[in-house]
Design a protein around this motif. Structure first.
Motif, PDB file in Angstrom:
ATOM      1  N   VAL A 721       4.437  10.421  -3.886  1.00  0.00           N
ATOM      2  CA  VAL A 721       3.296  10.701  -3.020  1.00  0.00           C
ATOM      3  C   VAL A 721       2.036  10.725  -3.874  1.00  0.00           C
ATOM      4  N   ASP A 722       1.022   9.957  -3.464  1.00  0.00           N
ATOM      5  CA  ASP A 722      -0.266   9.906  -4.164  1.00  0.00           C
ATOM      6  C   ASP A 722      -1.361  10.434  -3.252  1.00  0.00           C
ATOM      7  N   LEU A 723      -2.362  11.041  -3.860  1.00  0.00           N
ATOM      8  CA  LEU A 723      -3.473  11.610  -3.105  1.00  0.00           C
ATOM      9  C   LEU A 723      -4.788  11.185  -3.753  1.00  0.00           C
ATOM     10  N   ASN A 724      -5.768  10.777  -2.929  1.00  0.00           N
ATOM     11  CA  ASN A 724      -7.099  10.403  -3.417  1.00  0.00           C
ATOM     12  C   ASN A 724      -8.166  11.095  -2.587  1.00  0.00           C
ATOM     13  N   ALA A 725      -9.270  11.468  -3.231  1.00  0.00           N
ATOM     14  CA  ALA A 725     -10.428  12.034  -2.544  1.00  0.00           C
ATOM     15  C   ALA A 725     -11.656  11.213  -2.917  1.00  0.00           C
ATOM     16  N   PHE A 726     -12.491  10.862  -1.904  1.00  0.00           N
ATOM     17  CA  PHE A 726     -13.642   9.984  -2.115  1.00  0.00           C
ATOM     18  C   PHE A 726     -14.942  10.706  -1.794  1.00  0.00           C
ATOM     19  N   LEU A 727     -15.980  10.314  -2.508  1.00  0.00           N
ATOM     20  CA  LEU A 727     -17.329  10.800  -2.216  1.00  0.00           C
ATOM     21  C   LEU A 727     -18.314   9.694  -2.555  1.00  0.00           C
ATOM     22  N   THR A 728     -19.204   9.368  -1.595  1.00  0.00           N
ATOM     23  CA  THR A 728     -20.259   8.391  -1.823  1.00  0.00           C
ATOM     24  C   THR A 728     -21.597   9.041  -1.513  1.00  0.00           C
ATOM     25  N   VAL A 729     -22.492   8.994  -2.487  1.00  0.00           N
ATOM     26  CA  VAL A 729     -23.848   9.508  -2.316  1.00  0.00           C
ATOM     27  C   VAL A 729     -24.804   8.384  -2.703  1.00  0.00           C
ATOM     28  N   GLY A 730     -25.420   7.770  -1.701  1.00  0.00           N
ATOM     29  CA  GLY A 730     -26.301   6.644  -1.975  1.00  0.00           C
ATOM     30  C   GLY A 730     -25.525   5.499  -2.613  1.00  0.00           C
ATOM     31  N   LYS A 731     -25.915   5.148  -3.838  1.00  0.00           N
ATOM     32  CA  LYS A 731     -25.262   4.052  -4.554  1.00  0.00           C
ATOM     33  C   LYS A 731     -24.157   4.527  -5.488  1.00  0.00           C
ATOM     34  N   PHE A 732     -23.874   5.807  -5.452  1.00  0.00           N
ATOM     35  CA  PHE A 732     -22.904   6.390  -6.373  1.00  0.00           C
ATOM     36  C   PHE A 732     -21.587   6.656  -5.659  1.00  0.00           C
ATOM     37  N   ASP A 733     -20.466   6.203  -6.262  1.00  0.00           N
ATOM     38  CA  ASP A 733     -19.127   6.398  -5.711  1.00  0.00           C
ATOM     39  C   ASP A 733     -18.294   7.235  -6.665  1.00  0.00           C
ATOM     40  N   LEU A 734     -17.463   8.098  -6.092  1.00  0.00           N
ATOM     41  CA  LEU A 734     -16.552   8.926  -6.881  1.00  0.00           C
ATOM     42  C   LEU A 734     -15.184   8.913  -6.211  1.00  0.00           C
ATOM     43  N   ASN A 735     -14.144   8.711  -7.012  1.00  0.00           N
ATOM     44  CA  ASN A 735     -12.771   8.677  -6.500  1.00  0.00           C
ATOM     45  C   ASN A 735     -11.882   9.458  -7.467  1.00  0.00           C
ATOM     46  N   PHE A 736     -11.300  10.550  -6.988  1.00  0.00           N
ATOM     47  CA  PHE A 736     -10.385  11.337  -7.806  1.00  0.00           C
ATOM     48  C   PHE A 736      -8.990  11.231  -7.210  1.00  0.00           C
ATOM     49  N   GLY A 737      -8.023  10.847  -8.053  1.00  0.00           N
ATOM     50  CA  GLY A 737      -6.673  10.641  -7.558  1.00  0.00           C
ATOM     51  C   GLY A 737      -5.621  11.381  -8.355  1.00  0.00           C
ATOM     52  N   ILE A 738      -4.579  11.808  -7.665  1.00  0.00           N
ATOM     53  CA  ILE A 738      -3.390  12.382  -8.295  1.00  0.00           C
ATOM     54  C   ILE A 738      -2.207  11.520  -7.880  1.00  0.00           C
ATOM     55  N   ARG A 739      -1.518  10.971  -8.870  1.00  0.00           N
ATOM     56  CA  ARG A 739      -0.351  10.132  -8.606  1.00  0.00           C
ATOM     57  C   ARG A 739       0.916  10.943  -8.843  1.00  0.00           C
ATOM     58  N   ASN A 740       1.912  10.694  -7.997  1.00  0.00           N
ATOM     59  CA  ASN A 740       3.168  11.449  -8.023  1.00  0.00           C
ATOM     60  C   ASN A 740       2.858  12.939  -7.911  1.00  0.00           C
TER      61      ASN A 740
END
Length: 773
Positions: A721-740
């Protein structure tokens, strides 16, 4: 298949076809008696005057010509010539229809956008597996597309990462040879890059070293799809489509950090380089490194440079690209299988099982790719494709082969150096016309491929030794650094093919045939040269699609394949060729106003025989029964509601040997699970102006598999099971993920008890990206 392929060995067929098609194609109404000459003026007015003077209908998109000034027109003998002169250097596209009328529209929209796979989870366009140009929805086959947008959300870094989303695809990382191999519905696939397949007997699966940073989409072509790409991918193949330039100005830079000191920087720059936006360029570069992998071996490195240039208007599309890669893979963490307890041996986390940290495989590759397509009116397309691949592999590791006694392994320390050069030329002519209520498409084409492969072994410090993996004795010798030629092979394959598509009412019928011939010459140190020439076979395939409603269609397909044999037995007798049959029937169902596509099918595959290495005679092979595979394949992809995406697959397959009876070596098909599944879903919500946030979760797994054909030893099923969280502010992208996420211990497929690959533990990844333009 793709509309980007090459024609070299089909000139005769193409020339023979043109006179017939010329009789079918309508002829323009007439050419005006007097030449047309016009001064510079408002472009819209100039086009009106050309229509008045020539009597030819000229349809104009008002938005396309607004505020534009025409170029002067001098002594134009036809309306088409006059329009081309008047619009010279303008951002418009001119299309001459089959009835002679002319359409002038906005040219920027033709090239302005990136491919849908870069912006959407659901991809509906055509694939490079069919030359008919039909969309995926209208093809009589089960094809799954894994888009780069999905891979970016999941933070996929490698081909195995990406192929977790593919139904019926099993990745084999237990080769002890580095790189990646995979099967589709239980049968080995050679793979393809931009529709150009790896030739038979290649030591490398095409695209197996392609960096995900340059992947636009993965086309998982199941069933007879793969047969048009060469015939030796019975269950299907994975076609890797690389990213292409467009006129969209874009500069995106991302940085990634993760567990075990992993880091990556990627730059993707794209823009039009001419004022009319018809010529665009793109360059993608990535560099990645890590301190170590989770098994304590050397960390992976990944370097890519991929420049490309493209000319595109309404009639012409030409793309030239270069892809250069250098990848180092730390040895895949592994353990042994305890045949008494019937489970893998637990080993300390982060500690190499045998030897030191510095064990790895290094794969370098260069791909030169040129694709061209030219449309003549709306009835004739000519496409051409040339691809050259250089690949090399250096393997430096201690490889376990046989457990000779409790705690005692027969260990190889030879090392391997391999080189491969592949060339593929492909091309076709496609004509489309109507007769009454019937629509026709005729495709004639050909493919030529050649390969040159060498394998070198260590000069000194090679061979085998006995090693006690518990006491770590004796001390392991230094791995070899010098190599000498051991074996080599060269060969060619020539194919000619034809397709016919007929549409009437709600029914579409397709028939295809492919003629394939090949030759091969192989040499091995201190052994005589082996040669083989095949006059080939003609292999047909058939398909049908019935549109029940605008949202529901039924399809069926039947294809036959042929795999020439290049292998000899211990008595130097050539082993028999392999014949295959692939049948499938299913449905395609659009939901939520065509925002979601469900694909469900039943398949039945047959293989007459296969070859395996003869364990008693080095360099020789034995003939074994082939196998059958029957099962169901379910898939769903799309965006049911705004911001909510879903991508899932489930495949259940029953495998058997194709020849009934009892065999000394057993009757169980190894490496292949009965069930495979994946399900990923994400939701993104607009929080404020230019601010959005969301999350994605995916689960991936398979049922148990047999390690040996006697079915004495099995590996339990896996789930991650993998989990990702996203955040976009204007032109900036953030992606934090936990695998397994739940840190489950998974073991990957293997066919030997002395090399059981270990799946990744719980790890984290953080990606930050910024759109400068």
């Amino acid at each position: 298949m793709s509309r980007r392929h090459a024609i070299t060995h089909v000139h005769v067929a193409a020339v023979a076809l043109v006179p017939m098609l010329a009789c079918i194609a309508p002829v323009p109404a007439f050419a005006q008696s007097a030449p047309i000459t016009l001064p510079t003026m408002e472009l819209g007015r100039a086009l009106q005057m050309i229509q008045a003077q020539s009597g030819t209908q000229v349809e104009v998109d008002p938005d396309a010509v607004r505020h534009l000034t025409s170029a002067p027109v001098r002594n134009a003998r036809t309306a088409a010539d006059a329009v081309q002169q008047a619009t010279r250097g303008k951002a418009v596209e001119v299309t001459v229809r089959s009835d002679g009328s002319i359409l002038v529209e906005n040219g920027i929209v033709v090239v302005a956008r990136r491919d849908e796979a870069e912006t959407s989870i659901l991809v509906r366009g055509d694939t490079s597996s069919t030359r008919t140009g039909e969309s995926l929805r209208d093809q009589p086959r089960n094809t799954q597309v894994i888009s780069s947008k999905l891979l970016a959300e999941q933070q996929a870094q490698t081909l195995p990462d990406a192929l977790r989303n593919a139904g019926g695809v099993t990745v084999n990382s237990a080769t002890v040879q580095g790189g990646v191999g995979y099967t589709v519905r239980g049968f080995t696939s050679g793979g393809a890059v931009n529709g150009a397949p790896a030739p038979s007997s290649s030591l490398f699966a095409a695209g197996s070293t392609q960096s995900v940073a340059n992947v636009e989409r993965l086309e998982v072509l199941k069933g007879p799809d793969a047969i048009l790409l060469g015939g030796d991918s019975l269950g299907g193949t994975v076609n890797i489509v690389t990213k292409k330039p467009s006129a969209e100005e874009r500069l995106y830079v991302s940085a990634e950090a993760g567990s075990f000191g992993a880091g990556r920087i990627t730059v993707d720059a794209n823009r039009a380089i001419t004022s009319d936006q018809r010529v665009s360029a793109r360059i993608i570069a990535t560099a990645a490194d890590s301190d170590r992998n989770f098994g304590g071996y050397r960390g992976n490195e990944d370097y890519l440079l991929a420049p490309s240039i493209r000319f595109k208007n309404a009639q012409t599309d030409i793309t030239a690209s270069l892809t250069a890669t250098n990848q180092i893979f730390g040895m895949i963490p592994y353990t042994l299988y305890d045949t008494t307890a019937k489970r893998p041996i637990a080993i300390p986390f982060g500690t190499p099982f045998i030897g030191d940290k510095d064990q790895y495989s290094q794969i370098t590759g260069t791909i030169y790719d040129i694709q061209a397509k030219q449309q003549f009116g709306n009835w004739l397309i000519v496409a051409a494709h040339y691809q050259h691949q250089d690949s090399s592999l250096l393997l430096r590791q201690y490889s376990p082969f046989v457990l000779l006694a409790p705690e005692t392994l027969l260990l190889s320390r030879t090392g391997v150096s391999q080189q491969s050069n592949n060339d593929v030329v492909d091309g076709y002519v496609r004509a489309a016309f109507s007769t009454g209520a019937f629509e026709h498409k005729i495709i004639v084409g050909g493919m030529y491929s050649s390969f040159d492969i060498t394998q070198d072994d260590a000069v000194s410090n090679g061979g085998f030794l006995l090693y006690n993996y518990v006491t770590k004795s004796p001390a392991l010798p230094v791995r070899p650094a010098a190599y000498r030629a051991n074996n080599a092979g060269v060969g060619t394959q020539t194919s000619f093919y034809g397709q016919y598509l007929l549409k009437f009412w709600r029914l579409a019928l397709m028939a295809s045939a492919r003629r394939t011939a090949s030759d091969f010459s192989g040499t091995q140190r201190n052994q005589p040269t082996m040669t083989y020439k095949s006059d080939g076979q003609t292999t047909p395939s058939y398909g049908a699609v019935f549109t029940v409603t605008d949202d529901l269609s039924l399809y069926g397909t039947l294809g036959y394949g042929f795999i020439p044999s290049f292998q000899y037995d211990a008595n130097n007798v050539l082993l028999p060729d392999t014949d295959t049959r692939n049948a499938e029937a299913g449905i395609k169902w659009d939901l939520f106003n065509k925002r979601v596509l469900i694909n469900a099918s039943y398949f039945d595959l047959y293989q007459s025989n296969l070859k395996d290495a003869d364990r008693t005679t080095p360099g020789a092979y034995i003939n074994l029964p082939g196998q059958t595979a029957k099962g169901i394949d379910l898939g769903i992809q799309g965006e049911p509601l705004r911001g909510w995406t879903i991508s899932g697959n489930f495949t259940r397959t029953n495998y058997k040997l194709s020849v009934p009876g009892t065999f000394t070596d057993g009757t169980t098909v190894t490496l292949q699970p009965r069930d495979q599944y994946s399900l990923y879903t994400s939701y993104r919500h607009k929080v404020a102006d230019q601010v959005s946030a969301g999350a994605g979760i995916g689960t991936y797994g398979r049922s148990s598999i047999a390690i040996d054909s006697l079915n004495l030893y099995r590996l339990e099923g896996t789930n991650q099971v993998d989990l990702n969280a996203f955040l976009t502010v204007g032109k900036f992208d953030l992606n934090f993920g936990i695998r397994n996420l739940f840190d489950r211990v998974n073991y990957n497929p293997t066919s030997t008890t002395t090399y059981v690959p270990i799946g990744e533990p719980r790890i984290w990844r953080l990606t930050a990206g910024y759109r400068f333009r």
